[in-house]
Design an enzyme around this catalytic site. Structure first.
Site, PDB file in Angstrom:
ATOM      1  CD  GLU A 112      -3.198  -0.843   0.065  1.00  0.00           C
ATOM      2  OE1 GLU A 112      -3.163   0.391  -0.520  1.00  0.00           O
ATOM      3  OE2 GLU A 112      -3.854  -1.821  -0.497  1.00  0.00           O
TER       4      GLU A 112
ATOM      5  CD  GLU B  63       5.512 -21.747  10.488  1.00  0.00           C
ATOM      6  OE1 GLU B  63       5.738 -21.960  11.749  1.00  0.00           O
ATOM      7  OE2 GLU B  63       4.527 -21.184   9.812  1.00  0.00           O
TER       8      GLU B  63
END
Length: 301
Positions: free
Chosen positions: A85, A116
């Protein structure tokens, strides 16, 4: 690797929701909403650490450094969301704020098994970005123990970069490894271990503050207006005009003319109108004052 979840706040059971599966829908949602109300208060307790991180990020930006978020699963996706954004909102280059997720881009939509759990992958992903001492790393993990994130944090510290973390377990490997540990205590989740809920909400609130604060500190906001917004669609073209009108109290025709003369650069148009100068003069003065509108206007007046 054996993992002990018993001492993690984010993995403990919430007594308030022990019977949630028996409640009518509205009562169930009220319970979730009541728990969500606690999140902003938990984040409030960490504001000094958030402020410290904002100042480090802003300083990095001024020195040509970057902000890198890194996480797995929900945490990684939230970092990518916040990073994505920044270019349309603040006119930044895509590489200035970057989100990394364990497993790469495919993990944005689908879980990548075991990604992960590999510390070296975290370090490798930073190396691929040529991460260096001018940059800031923010590790994100509700548990505070994700190996992928810890590996990245260890690497970032080894090159002399500032390392912050966002974790909802205050006594965790990540909070111990970070230079700045942001650790809101949101308490147990409504659904045990579902850290995309309160923990994820807390992470989102903090990420909002980090980039918004850093952008304000580097001149990307004038008053409360996003004056570096890029007009990448019809809505944002109109927003630019409205921002110029709001900042200068000019009429619509004046705003459109100024924007046309400066190739749609909102901040330049504002300075042109407020200072009564042309586009080139406005750009030169803005550069001299590092993109901040207030000192630019003061210099003319």
């Amino acid at each position: 690797m054996k993992i002990n979840l018993n001492n993690m706040v984010t993995e403990s059971r919430n007594p308030a929701s022990a019977n949630i599966d028996t409640l009518p829908t509205l009562e169930m949602l009220k319970l979730i909403n009541d728990e969500d109300k606690k999140v902003a208060l938990a984040v409030e307790q960490t504001l000094p650490k958030i402020a410290e991180t904002v100042d480090k990020i802003a300083e990095a930006f001024r020195q040509g450094g970057r902000l890198i978020y890194i996480g797995a699963g929900t945490s990684g996706r939230l970092g990518i969301l916040d990073a994505s954004e920044c270019p349309p909102t603040y006119g930044t280059k895509p590489e200035q704020v970057v989100g990394l997720i364990a497993g790469g881009h495919q993990a944005i939509l689908h879980a990548v098994e075991n990604a992960e759990d590999n510390q070296q992958l975290g370090a490798n992903d930073l190396q691929a970005l040529h991460f260096n001492s001018k940059d800031v790393l923010v590790g994100i993990a509700a548990s505070g123990r994700t190996p992928y994130v810890l590996g990245a944090m260890t690497y970032a510290k080894s090159v002399g970069a500032t390392v912050a973390c966002i974790s909802c377990n205050p006594e965790s490997p990540m909070t111990q490894a970070a230079d700045i540990a942001i650790a809101p205590i949101v308490g147990p989740e409504i659904v045990t271990g579902s850290s995309r809920m309160k923990a994820g909400t807390a992470q989102k609130l903090i990420l909002n503050m980090l980039t918004t604060g850093a952008m304000i500190r580097t001149g990307k906001v004038y008053s409360n207006l996003m004056v570096d917004v890029e007009a990448t669609n019809a809505k944002l073209v109109e927003r630019q005009k409205n921002i110029v009108i709001a900042a200068t109290e000019c009429n619509r025709e004046q705003a459109e003319q100024a924007l046309a003369e400066c190739d749609g650069h909102c901040k330049t148009a504002i300075v042109m109108i407020l200072a009564g100068i042309n586009a080139q003069q406005a750009k030169t003065l803005l550069k001299k004052h590092h993109g901040f509108i207030r000192p630019t206007i003061s210099a003319v007046r």
